[in-house]
Design a protein around this motif. Sequence first.
Motif, PDB file in Angstrom:
ATOM      1  N   UNK A  81      93.498 114.513  91.383  1.00  0.00           N
ATOM      2  CA  UNK A  81      93.284 113.680  90.198  1.00  0.00           C
ATOM      3  C   UNK A  81      94.489 112.776  89.942  1.00  0.00           C
ATOM      4  N   UNK A  82      95.668 113.350  90.101  1.00  0.00           N
ATOM      5  CA  UNK A  82      96.890 112.556  89.918  1.00  0.00           C
ATOM      6  C   UNK A  82      96.981 111.438  90.953  1.00  0.00           C
ATOM      7  N   UNK A  83      96.573 111.747  92.183  1.00  0.00           N
ATOM      8  CA  UNK A  83      96.608 110.734  93.238  1.00  0.00           C
ATOM      9  C   UNK A  83      95.646 109.591  92.923  1.00  0.00           C
ATOM     10  N   UNK A  84      94.470 109.933  92.401  1.00  0.00           N
ATOM     11  CA  UNK A  84      93.501 108.892  92.028  1.00  0.00           C
ATOM     12  C   UNK A  84      94.081 107.979  90.931  1.00  0.00           C
ATOM     13  N   UNK A  85      94.763 108.605  89.964  1.00  0.00           N
ATOM     14  CA  UNK A  85      95.365 107.819  88.883  1.00  0.00           C
ATOM     15  C   UNK A  85      96.477 106.927  89.427  1.00  0.00           C
ATOM     16  N   UNK A  86      97.272 107.460  90.348  1.00  0.00           N
ATOM     17  CA  UNK A  86      98.358 106.666  90.942  1.00  0.00           C
ATOM     18  C   UNK A  86      97.790 105.484  91.725  1.00  0.00           C
ATOM     19  N   UNK A  87      96.709 105.737  92.464  1.00  0.00           N
ATOM     20  CA  UNK A  87      96.083 104.666  93.240  1.00  0.00           C
ATOM     21  C   UNK A  87      95.545 103.568  92.332  1.00  0.00           C
ATOM     22  N   UNK A  88      94.964 103.964  91.208  1.00  0.00           N
ATOM     23  CA  UNK A  88      94.467 102.968  90.257  1.00  0.00           C
ATOM     24  C   UNK A  88      95.610 102.120  89.713  1.00  0.00           C
ATOM     25  N   UNK A  89      96.729 102.766  89.401  1.00  0.00           N
ATOM     26  CA  UNK A  89      97.898 102.021  88.925  1.00  0.00           C
ATOM     27  C   UNK A  89      98.428 101.084  90.007  1.00  0.00           C
ATOM     28  N   UNK A  90      98.369 101.537  91.246  1.00  0.00           N
ATOM     29  CA  UNK A  90      98.831 100.698  92.364  1.00  0.00           C
ATOM     30  C   UNK A  90      97.966  99.447  92.473  1.00  0.00           C
ATOM     31  N   UNK A  91      96.658  99.637  92.332  1.00  0.00           N
ATOM     32  CA  UNK A  91      95.740  98.487  92.408  1.00  0.00           C
ATOM     33  C   UNK A  91      96.032  97.491  91.286  1.00  0.00           C
ATOM     34  N   UNK A  92      96.264  98.020  90.073  1.00  0.00           N
ATOM     35  CA  UNK A  92      96.573  97.147  88.936  1.00  0.00           C
ATOM     36  C   UNK A  92      97.857  96.356  89.201  1.00  0.00           C
ATOM     37  N   UNK A  93      98.879  97.041  89.712  1.00  0.00           N
ATOM     38  CA  UNK A  93     100.146  96.371  90.004  1.00  0.00           C
ATOM     39  C   UNK A  93      99.995  95.329  91.109  1.00  0.00           C
ATOM     40  N   UNK A  94      99.204  95.663  92.123  1.00  0.00           N
ATOM     41  CA  UNK A  94      98.996  94.710  93.213  1.00  0.00           C
ATOM     42  C   UNK A  94      98.245  93.476  92.732  1.00  0.00           C
ATOM     43  N   UNK A  95      97.253  93.707  91.858  1.00  0.00           N
ATOM     44  CA  UNK A  95      96.531  92.564  91.285  1.00  0.00           C
ATOM     45  C   UNK A  95      97.470  91.696  90.446  1.00  0.00           C
ATOM     46  N   UNK A  96      98.321  92.358  89.674  1.00  0.00           N
ATOM     47  CA  UNK A  96      99.278  91.623  88.846  1.00  0.00           C
ATOM     48  C   UNK A  96     100.258  90.841  89.720  1.00  0.00           C
ATOM     49  N   UNK A  97     100.676  91.464  90.810  1.00  0.00           N
ATOM     50  CA  UNK A  97     101.595  90.798  91.730  1.00  0.00           C
ATOM     51  C   UNK A  97     100.938  89.556  92.335  1.00  0.00           C
ATOM     52  N   UNK A  98      99.684  89.694  92.757  1.00  0.00           N
ATOM     53  CA  UNK A  98      98.967  88.554  93.329  1.00  0.00           C
ATOM     54  C   UNK A  98      98.802  87.440  92.299  1.00  0.00           C
ATOM     55  N   UNK A  99      98.519  87.837  91.061  1.00  0.00           N
ATOM     56  CA  UNK A  99      98.366  86.850  89.995  1.00  0.00           C
ATOM     57  C   UNK A  99      99.678  86.099  89.747  1.00  0.00           C
ATOM     58  N   UNK A 100     100.776  86.847  89.702  1.00  0.00           N
ATOM     59  CA  UNK A 100     102.082  86.216  89.508  1.00  0.00           C
ATOM     60  C   UNK A 100     102.436  85.301  90.674  1.00  0.00           C
ATOM     61  N   UNK A 101     102.100  85.743  91.873  1.00  0.00           N
ATOM     62  CA  UNK A 101     102.410  84.947  93.057  1.00  0.00           C
ATOM     63  C   UNK A 101     101.628  83.634  93.046  1.00  0.00           C
ATOM     64  N   UNK A 102     100.357  83.712  92.666  1.00  0.00           N
ATOM     65  CA  UNK A 102      99.540  82.493  92.575  1.00  0.00           C
ATOM     66  C   UNK A 102     100.079  81.569  91.490  1.00  0.00           C
ATOM     67  N   UNK A 103     100.467  82.172  90.366  1.00  0.00           N
ATOM     68  CA  UNK A 103     101.024  81.368  89.272  1.00  0.00           C
ATOM     69  C   UNK A 103     102.317  80.685  89.700  1.00  0.00           C
ATOM     70  N   UNK A 104     103.156  81.419  90.439  1.00  0.00           N
ATOM     71  CA  UNK A 104     104.412  80.847  90.912  1.00  0.00           C
ATOM     72  C   UNK A 104     104.157  79.679  91.855  1.00  0.00           C
ATOM     73  N   UNK A 105     103.195  79.841  92.754  1.00  0.00           N
ATOM     74  CA  UNK A 105     102.861  78.757  93.681  1.00  0.00           C
ATOM     75  C   UNK A 105     102.355  77.527  92.925  1.00  0.00           C
TER      76      UNK A 105
END
Length: 218
Positions: A106-130
């Motif tokens: 269960x903890x691993x599933x929660x960590x993976x969800x947080x990872x996905x959120x962070x990766x999406x945020x990173x992609x969004x920031x990267x697109x904004x920076x470009x």
Amino acid sequence: MGIFKRIKTITTSGINGLLDKTEDPIVMLNEYLREMEQELNKAQSAISKQLFAENKQAALIAETTEYIGQRTRQAALALQKGDEAAAKLAIQEKINLEQQLSLYKQQLDAIKEQTIVLQDKFSELQNTLNELKQKKTVLVSRANVAKNSKQIQNITVSFGADSIFRGVTRMEEKILFLEAEVQVGGNPLNPLNSTDTTVSEEAIADELNKLKGEKDAI
């Protein structure tokens, strides 16, 4: 209180006015881009930590799964030997490990969800920076054109085409006056400049006879 509030408002507006005058658009654009890059670096660092936690949790799950298999084999071996107490102890540990394993998953599933959120945020920031970098290129070009136009306007305001035209006209009149002086000075008909001072004898005799005739008439 009203007076102090007014003083604060006046002071704040004055400071903001000074800041507006000192802000250079290009410098501010570079600063905004640096801030965005810093945010991007923070997001990337958070993703790295998240992936580390995810891998660590996955390793813990693999280790717990291995322990469960060991306890299962120990319980079976104890039963073969007729040691029911040892088998019960192994089964109890197996059950505890299975409960822990469920929690770890269960903890691993929660960590993976947080990872996905962070990766999406990173992609969004990267697109904004470009996008900001592309926009910066256009804005810098516009700012340079505006600055050059403003400099031209300032030159026009400082000197003015009318004043330049009046100055040229004044110089033209001065040149015409100098030319006139030259023409007058070089004219041979000017009696002041005549170098021929010789008077003929005939002219003198004529003037003398005129005077004599006037005297006899009197």
